[in-house]
Design an enzyme around this catalytic site. Structure first.
Site, PDB file in Angstrom:
ATOM      1  N   HIS A 186     -17.705  11.012   5.127  1.00  0.00           N
ATOM      2  CA  HIS A 186     -16.760   9.978   5.537  1.00  0.00           C
ATOM      3  C   HIS A 186     -16.929   8.744   4.656  1.00  0.00           C
ATOM      4  O   HIS A 186     -17.879   8.653   3.895  1.00  0.00           O
ATOM      5  CB  HIS A 186     -16.963   9.583   7.006  1.00  0.00           C
ATOM      6  CG  HIS A 186     -18.319   9.009   7.296  1.00  0.00           C
ATOM      7  ND1 HIS A 186     -19.375   9.792   7.719  1.00  0.00           N
ATOM      8  CD2 HIS A 186     -18.820   7.757   7.181  1.00  0.00           C
ATOM      9  CE1 HIS A 186     -20.448   9.035   7.864  1.00  0.00           C
ATOM     10  NE2 HIS A 186     -20.141   7.780   7.542  1.00  0.00           N
ATOM     11  N   GLU A 191     -14.732   5.801   8.822  1.00  0.00           N
ATOM     12  CA  GLU A 191     -15.557   5.330   9.932  1.00  0.00           C
ATOM     13  C   GLU A 191     -15.395   3.822  10.029  1.00  0.00           C
ATOM     14  O   GLU A 191     -15.734   3.092   9.094  1.00  0.00           O
ATOM     15  CB  GLU A 191     -17.024   5.670   9.695  1.00  0.00           C
ATOM     16  CG  GLU A 191     -17.972   5.055  10.717  1.00  0.00           C
ATOM     17  CD  GLU A 191     -19.421   5.168  10.287  1.00  0.00           C
ATOM     18  OE1 GLU A 191     -20.159   4.183  10.458  1.00  0.00           O
ATOM     19  OE2 GLU A 191     -19.821   6.240   9.773  1.00  0.00           O
ATOM     20  N   ASN A 194     -19.283  -4.402  14.912  1.00  0.00           N
ATOM     21  CA  ASN A 194     -20.450  -5.053  15.519  1.00  0.00           C
ATOM     22  C   ASN A 194     -19.971  -5.942  16.657  1.00  0.00           C
ATOM     23  O   ASN A 194     -19.172  -6.853  16.444  1.00  0.00           O
ATOM     24  CB  ASN A 194     -21.209  -5.865  14.458  1.00  0.00           C
ATOM     25  CG  ASN A 194     -21.840  -4.965  13.436  1.00  0.00           C
ATOM     26  OD1 ASN A 194     -22.531  -4.011  13.772  1.00  0.00           O
ATOM     27  ND2 ASN A 194     -21.586  -5.238  12.169  1.00  0.00           N
ATOM     28  N   HIS A 223     -11.538   1.175  -2.816  1.00  0.00           N
ATOM     29  CA  HIS A 223     -10.396   1.319  -1.910  1.00  0.00           C
ATOM     30  C   HIS A 223     -10.408   2.701  -1.260  1.00  0.00           C
ATOM     31  O   HIS A 223     -11.102   3.601  -1.705  1.00  0.00           O
ATOM     32  CB  HIS A 223      -9.073   1.093  -2.655  1.00  0.00           C
ATOM     33  CG  HIS A 223      -8.820   2.097  -3.740  1.00  0.00           C
ATOM     34  ND1 HIS A 223      -9.167   1.874  -5.048  1.00  0.00           N
ATOM     35  CD2 HIS A 223      -8.259   3.335  -3.716  1.00  0.00           C
ATOM     36  CE1 HIS A 223      -8.832   2.919  -5.777  1.00  0.00           C
ATOM     37  NE2 HIS A 223      -8.276   3.823  -4.991  1.00  0.00           N
ATOM     38  N   GLU A 225      -4.868   2.517  -1.059  1.00  0.00           N
ATOM     39  CA  GLU A 225      -3.919   3.041  -2.031  1.00  0.00           C
ATOM     40  C   GLU A 225      -3.109   4.157  -1.385  1.00  0.00           C
ATOM     41  O   GLU A 225      -3.671   5.043  -0.739  1.00  0.00           O
ATOM     42  CB  GLU A 225      -4.670   3.588  -3.241  1.00  0.00           C
ATOM     43  CG  GLU A 225      -3.773   4.176  -4.306  1.00  0.00           C
ATOM     44  CD  GLU A 225      -4.560   4.751  -5.479  1.00  0.00           C
ATOM     45  OE1 GLU A 225      -3.998   4.804  -6.581  1.00  0.00           O
ATOM     46  OE2 GLU A 225      -5.726   5.166  -5.287  1.00  0.00           O
TER      47      GLU A 225
END
Length: 142
Positions: A7, A56, A60, A76, A119
């Site tokens: 990920h 992901e 916080n 990106h 993008e």
């Protein structure tokens, strides 16, 4: 030695706004982990049928003052789309600024609420140039 993609992680300041942005791109929540001791949440979002390729979102609970203003430290995220003009129109109609319009019918850039550069690439061959995109100037940086 085999390697497997897992990920891409990005930190977010406003979880709801960030999730709404990625939902506009067609991603949906596939998994969530709440860590009470560490006071953070991990939300995994991926395109339908591509759950093995998530982003992901790390949130916080007590804020994230160290989150960079520009968030360009990783480059990106990139997604292919079936029709770049329709996707950009959809995003724009929902308040997303098209930073680099798809003037060439092939590539565009937008930013998430946390300033993460995304993008968008036309799947397959580039579309023929079309207005309003063909004459639209860049907005901000991407």
């Amino acid at each position: 030695m085999p390697v497997r993609y897992l990920h891409t992680m990005v930190r977010v300041k406003d979880l709801e706004k960030s999730m709404a942005f990625f939902a506009l791109l067609g991603l949906r929540e596939t998994r969530r982990m709440e860590n009470d001791a560490g006071r953070f949440s991990l939300i995994f979002m991926a395109p339908e049928g591509q759950e093995e390729c998530p982003v992901e979102l790390t949130y916080n609970w007590d804020g994230d003052d160290k989150l960079p203003d520009d968030s360009r430290h990783f480059g990106h995220l990139a997604y292919s789309v079936d029709n770049i003009y329709e996707m950009c129109a959809h995003l724009e109609a929902n308040g997303v600024t098209i930073n680099r319009p798809p003037r060439d019918g092939h590539m565009a850039f937008v930013r998430s609420p946390d300033n993460i550069s995304v993008e968008l690439l036309q799947s397959g061959e580039a579309l023929d140039p079309a207005e309003p995109w063909a004459s639209m100037e860049n907005t901000g940086h991407w």
